[in-house]
Write an enzyme that holds these catalytic residues in place. Structure first.
Site, PDB file in Angstrom:
ATOM      1  N   HIS A   1       0.818  -1.220   0.000  1.00  0.00           N
ATOM      2  CA  HIS A   1       0.000   0.000   0.000  1.00  0.00           C
ATOM      3  C   HIS A   1       0.852   1.271   0.000  1.00  0.00           C
ATOM      4  O   HIS A   1       0.674   2.129  -0.890  1.00  0.00           O
ATOM      5  CB  HIS A   1      -0.968  -0.017   1.185  1.00  0.00           C
ATOM      6  CG  HIS A   1      -1.650   1.292   1.432  1.00  0.00           C
ATOM      7  ND1 HIS A   1      -2.531   1.863   0.536  1.00  0.00           N
ATOM      8  CD2 HIS A   1      -1.549   2.161   2.468  1.00  0.00           C
ATOM      9  CE1 HIS A   1      -2.960   3.027   1.017  1.00  0.00           C
ATOM     10  NE2 HIS A   1      -2.378   3.221   2.190  1.00  0.00           N
TER      11      HIS A   1
ATOM     12  N   HIS B   1       4.276   6.688   5.467  1.00  0.00           N
ATOM     13  CA  HIS B   1       3.165   7.474   6.012  1.00  0.00           C
ATOM     14  C   HIS B   1       2.351   6.754   7.089  1.00  0.00           C
ATOM     15  O   HIS B   1       1.669   7.398   7.881  1.00  0.00           O
ATOM     16  CB  HIS B   1       2.247   7.976   4.884  1.00  0.00           C
ATOM     17  CG  HIS B   1       1.324   6.950   4.309  1.00  0.00           C
ATOM     18  ND1 HIS B   1       1.675   6.138   3.251  1.00  0.00           N
ATOM     19  CD2 HIS B   1       0.046   6.603   4.637  1.00  0.00           C
ATOM     20  CE1 HIS B   1       0.669   5.356   2.937  1.00  0.00           C
ATOM     21  NE2 HIS B   1      -0.346   5.609   3.773  1.00  0.00           N
TER      22      HIS B   1
ATOM     23  N   GLU C   1       1.826   5.614  12.890  1.00  0.00           N
ATOM     24  CA  GLU C   1       0.488   5.241  13.367  1.00  0.00           C
ATOM     25  C   GLU C   1       0.341   3.742  13.593  1.00  0.00           C
ATOM     26  O   GLU C   1      -0.286   3.309  14.565  1.00  0.00           O
ATOM     27  CB  GLU C   1      -0.574   5.711  12.365  1.00  0.00           C
ATOM     28  CG  GLU C   1      -1.992   5.408  12.805  1.00  0.00           C
ATOM     29  CD  GLU C   1      -3.032   5.867  11.792  1.00  0.00           C
ATOM     30  OE1 GLU C   1      -4.203   5.931  12.172  1.00  0.00           O
ATOM     31  OE2 GLU C   1      -2.652   6.143  10.643  1.00  0.00           O
ATOM     32  N   ASP C   2       0.926   2.928  12.697  1.00  0.00           N
ATOM     33  CA  ASP C   2       0.612   1.496  12.692  1.00  0.00           C
ATOM     34  C   ASP C   2       1.754   0.565  13.061  1.00  0.00           C
ATOM     35  O   ASP C   2       1.589  -0.660  13.038  1.00  0.00           O
ATOM     36  CB  ASP C   2       0.086   1.097  11.301  1.00  0.00           C
ATOM     37  CG  ASP C   2      -1.237   1.765  10.972  1.00  0.00           C
ATOM     38  OD1 ASP C   2      -1.958   2.114  11.910  1.00  0.00           O
ATOM     39  OD2 ASP C   2      -1.528   1.928   9.774  1.00  0.00           O
TER      40      ASP C   2
ATOM     41  N   ASP D   1     -23.558  14.966 -24.455  1.00  0.00           N
ATOM     42  CA  ASP D   1     -22.174  15.427 -24.283  1.00  0.00           C
ATOM     43  C   ASP D   1     -21.397  14.445 -23.411  1.00  0.00           C
ATOM     44  O   ASP D   1     -20.896  14.779 -22.356  1.00  0.00           O
ATOM     45  CB  ASP D   1     -22.135  16.839 -23.679  1.00  0.00           C
ATOM     46  CG  ASP D   1     -22.872  16.921 -22.353  1.00  0.00           C
ATOM     47  OD1 ASP D   1     -23.706  16.044 -22.080  1.00  0.00           O
ATOM     48  OD2 ASP D   1     -22.589  17.854 -21.592  1.00  0.00           O
TER      49      ASP D   1
END
Length: 294
Positions: free
Chosen positions: A47, A71, A75-76, A258
């Site tokens: 990811h 990134h 956090e993880d 269109d």
């Protein structure tokens, strides 16, 4: 993609890119996310790498690419701000921290709160717009891989994307990202409508191509005669855009006329740019009368 593929993508637009920095970030991110997996069963680190690859399409700098790779580390994983700062510098550490804080923002899904949501996210611009660009790329890849989530989660994320992230991409002028986010949101919110529009677009592709070729032929001849350097591009309008017109106008697909757009791009010098654009407009209106939608 592996690290050398990613470096090649960066060097396509930045030959002086710091390849060693990207390699170190790639190795660190892979190490930190070891043992973590996505819902698809793929290693989690696929990811961040995909997010970094998306950002190369915007030709962003080394610090942004490195931040994309890292990134989710603070956090993880067991990674910390101080460790990222020690290994990759303050600029990258602050960007990673900014993305982490942005991820943890509690955003309302009610219309009355949209202005406040925008305010919260756009306040990040005062620090560094790259934080939001990374977050948009993060959301785009999550939308591309949303098939593996539970249906309830798909609906929640698709609604949030349509309500929050696509308009944000639009405000920042990221048309391609905005369009893909909208189309993917429709795919998961109303899959039958999405597939129906795709099917009808595919069925009418040959007719549309013949029409575009016939439509642009006299324009091309006149532009060539005028000695202008140009490129004519055509594109089918986004699935979401077509669906929006069907809903707003209350008409079937067959009455949406269109469904494609044609763009003439000039290669000209700045001092003649405006006059050349008016020349092209004049040539186009020699053949076709403008009919602005009311």
């Amino acid at each position: 993609i592996d690290v050398e593929d990613l470096i090649a993508l960066v060097r396509n637009y930045n030959p002086r890119s710091n390849a060693d920095l990207i390699r170190r970030a790639y190795a660190y991110g892979m190490q930190m996310h070891e043992g973590q997996f996505r819902k698809s069963g793929e290693p989690y680190f696929t990811h961040p790498v995909a997010v970094a690859a998306i950002l190369t399409e915007q030709q962003l700098d080394d610090a942004t690419i490195v931040t994309a790779l890292l990134h989710d580390t603070i956090e993880d994983t067991k990674s910390t701000y101080s460790e990222v700062e020690r290994l990759f510098g303050t600029e990258v550490a602050e960007l990673v921290d900014g993305v982490t804080k942005l991820t943890n923002l509690q955003l309302s899904s009610t219309e009355s709160q949209q202005a406040e949501n925008f305010r919260k996210m756009l306040l990040t611009l005062s620090d560094d717009v790259r934080v939001i660009l990374i977050k948009l790329a993060d959301r785009l890849h999550n939308m591309r891989t949303l098939d593996h989530m539970a249906r309830e989660k798909q609906l929640k994320i698709a609604s949030e994307t349509l309500f929050m992230y696509a308009p944000l991409a639009h405000r920042l002028g990221l048309y391609n990202i905005k369009t893909e986010l909208e189309d993917l949101a429709l795919k998961f919110k109303d899959p039958e409508i999405y597939e129906e529009i795709i099917g009808k677009l595919q069925k009418t592709q040959a007719v549309r191509t013949r029409f575009i070729n016939a439509f642009t032929l006299p324009i091309r001849r006149s532009l060539d005669k005028a000695g202008l350097h140009y490129e004519i591009k055509s594109r089918t309008k986004s699935i979401y855009s077509i669906w929006n017109k069907i809903v707003k106008k209350g008409v079937p697909f067959e009455e949406i006329y269109d469904v494609f757009a044609i763009r003439i791009i000039l290669d000209t010098q700045s001092e003649t740019e405006k006059s050349d654009c008016w020349r092209v407009y004049s040539i186009v209106t020699d053949f076709y009368q403008p009919s602005p939608e009311r």
